[in-house]
Design a protein around this motif. Structure first.
Motif, PDB file in Angstrom:
ATOM      1  N   SER A 111       0.823  -1.215   0.000  1.00 30.22           N
ATOM      2  CA  SER A 111       0.000   0.000   0.000  1.00 30.22           C
ATOM      3  C   SER A 111       0.851   1.257   0.000  1.00 30.22           C
ATOM      4  O   SER A 111       2.036   1.241   0.320  1.00 30.22           O
ATOM      5  CB  SER A 111      -0.930  -0.001   1.209  1.00 30.22           C
ATOM      6  OG  SER A 111      -0.171   0.025   2.407  1.00 30.22           O
TER       7      SER A 111
ATOM      8  N   ALA B 117      -1.165  -6.669  -0.225  1.00 31.42           N
ATOM      9  CA  ALA B 117      -2.315  -7.332  -0.838  1.00 31.42           C
ATOM     10  C   ALA B 117      -1.787  -8.404  -1.779  1.00 31.42           C
ATOM     11  O   ALA B 117      -0.867  -8.163  -2.545  1.00 31.42           O
ATOM     12  CB  ALA B 117      -3.153  -6.322  -1.605  1.00 31.42           C
TER      13      ALA B 117
ATOM     14  N   VAL C 275      -5.394  -9.422   2.321  1.00 28.11           N
ATOM     15  CA  VAL C 275      -4.611  -8.267   2.739  1.00 28.11           C
ATOM     16  C   VAL C 275      -3.999  -8.543   4.107  1.00 28.11           C
ATOM     17  O   VAL C 275      -4.676  -9.048   5.016  1.00 28.11           O
ATOM     18  CB  VAL C 275      -5.502  -7.004   2.760  1.00 28.11           C
ATOM     19  CG1 VAL C 275      -4.727  -5.807   3.283  1.00 28.11           C
ATOM     20  CG2 VAL C 275      -6.012  -6.715   1.343  1.00 28.11           C
TER      21      VAL C 275
END
Lengths: 109, 393
Positions: B111, B118, B129
């Protein structure tokens, strides 16, 4: 009367045996085919053949599947899916040998 | 005294042990990880001098191994085919965390804030996730059910600005965006009917455009993340129409936006061509004839060259395209099984993995000559740590 029958049987057996021998690729070729299976087929089916974009090809996954259909899939691919035909790179006897190896689960080089 | 000596000895051992495990003080921005696909290992390499520093083993089936980096550039997250997710400390060359998170996985992303990982999975189809520190599972997003049973395979996952992950559903022709702005309550937007069989995707370096390649038809699916409300549009619809596509022996890969100036370079499926698309108008500018079906099409960081490798059976070479003239200028015979390419951060070198010859070749991109060869066992993906700071990589 029993005589002709048994000689026919023998002839059939001999022919069958001869064909089977002819179908076994030479050792070097077997190695190349196993490499092809593990590396190139492995791109989609996984190097350990447990599946990926393409389905798993382990002995359990192929159990009960028709050999002729599997040979045709290898050589001609499956239209409408990502499976290409490989007839440029191997002949029918070699595809047949690969199917036998896959079904036996003997695909490690 | 006799009691004190063993105590001192133990203390000395502890101190020594401490020294041994303490990594030498150094930066990580010239380090990288190379997947050794057959052995479930990775090499830690450095590209300032060009050497192998260590091998890390025990990472499972890496036949489609890929890597993203923690934002501090110290940890490599290795995604394995068998669903394995491993966190490797590249300074100490140790696996510090590992989990088998699914039965069959294809890749992953980290992220924007570096806290979430993920993973896109084939079996069971969907996205999971994880906490980037502990690898604890935080969320499970199952994909759409396929008509014949099971869930769609998920491909082409990329991070996008705004704590989002964007990915494609191969079997059900969808693109989804999962927004993790609130990490406890992610919000997923689904786009359906985006085109048949998206097989891989990438995100532009500025994080604006998500582009998915389609296997089931000639065209690409484009999503403008500045305007997600406008939906997915088709570009290059029917490229190569009228020509019969060749059998595809290996799926092309979309990695990074091979953008050079206003042009974008992508592999054509089933054709010996690299397609050039103009960013903005999204029209095809050119189709550059190359020596095989392209797999990776990667632009040198300055955008002057594009390097291409090819699918079986033409995977013994690389081609270099000059972006100024849109023509191939050099073919390099690297050896059998060229699987991946990676540029150094400023593009002075290109590293290529040559699987069947168990080696990495380092090219000088100015002279287009090999300058170094390093041994590696059946190498595939090469990932340098500067990816840690790049959107979509």
């Amino acid at each position: 009367m029993p005589r002709p029958v048994s000689s026919i049987c023998l002839a059939v057996l001999l022919v069958g045996c001869g064909a089977a021998l002819a179908q076994e690729p030479a050792p070097e070729r077997r190695q190349a085919l196993t490499h092809l299976l593990k590396q190139e087929c492995g791109s989609c089916h996984g190097m350990t053949l447990k599946g990926g974009l393409g389905p798993a090809l382990g002995a359990d996954a192929l159990a009960g599947k028709d050999d002729e259909a599997l040979v045709a899939t290898i050589l001609l691919g499956r239209p409408g899916t990502a499976m290409p035909g490989w007839e440029r790179f191997l002949d029918e006897a070699e595809a047949r040998w690969l199917v036998r190896q896959l079904k036996r689960g003997a695909t490690h080089d | 005294m006799t009691k004190l000596i063993p105590g001192l000895f133990a203390l000395a051992l502890l101190l020594l042990g401490g020294c041994v495990t303490q990594p030498a003080l150094r930066g990580t921005n010239d380090l990288g990880v190379v997947i050794e696909r057959a052995d479930g290992s990775v090499l830690i390499v450095e590209h300032s001098r060009g050497s192998v520093l260590a091998r890390v083993q025990g990472l499972g089936d890496l036949s489609h191994g890929s890597v993203v980096f923690s934002r501090d550039g110290r940890y490599a997250y290795v995604f394995g085919r068998d669903g394995g997710l491993s966190k490797v400390d590249i300074l100490t060359a140790k696996v510090v965390a590992r989990t088998i998170q699914s039965g069959n996985s294809i890749g992953g992303a980290i992220s924007q804030d570096g806290r979430l990982l993920a993973v896109s999975n084939y079996e069971p189809g969907g996205v999971r996730v994880f906490d980037a520190d502990s690898l604890a599972l935080l969320h499970d997003i199952p994909a759409t059910a396929k008509p014949g049973g099971g869930l769609s395979k998920v491909v082409g996952i990329a991070d996008a600005p705004g704590q989002r992950f964007v990915y494609s559903l191969f079997d059900t022709d969808e693109i989804w965006i999962s927004d993790f702005t609130d990490p406890k309550a992610p919000n997923t937007t689904r786009y359906t009917g985006i085109g048949r069989a998206p097989y891989d995707a990438l995100i532009s370096g500025d994080g604006r455009y998500y582009l998915a390649g389609l296997f089931g038809e000639d065209g690409l699916a484009l999503l403008d993340l500045w305007h997600p409300e406008q939906g997915v549009r088709r570009i290059l619809d029917g490229y190569g129409r009228g020509e019969r596509p060749l059998p595809v022996y290996k799926m092309p890969h979309f990695e990074g936006f091979a953008g050079a100036g206003n042009y974008l370079f992508v592999p054509a499926v089933g054709r010996h061509e690299v397609l050039v698309i103009e960013r903005g108008s999204w029209k095809q500018v050119a189709a550059i004839a190359v020596e095989g079906q392209p797999v990776f099409v990667r632009a040198r960081p300055d955008g002057r060259q594009v390097w291409v490798n090819f699918a079986f059976p033409d995977y013994d070479r690389l081609q270099v395209i000059d972006v100024d003239t849109l023509k191939p200028v050099k073919t390099l015979h690297a050896g059998k099984g060229v699987l991946h390419l990676e540029f150094t951060p400023r593009g002075d070198q290109l590293w290529a993995s040559v699987r069947d010859e168990d080696k990495l070749i380092v090219y000088d991109t100015a002279t287009l000559r090999p300058v170094k060869t390093l041994p590696a066992l059946k190498p595939s993906g090469i990932f340098f740590t500067h990816r840690a700071g790049q959107i979509g990589l």
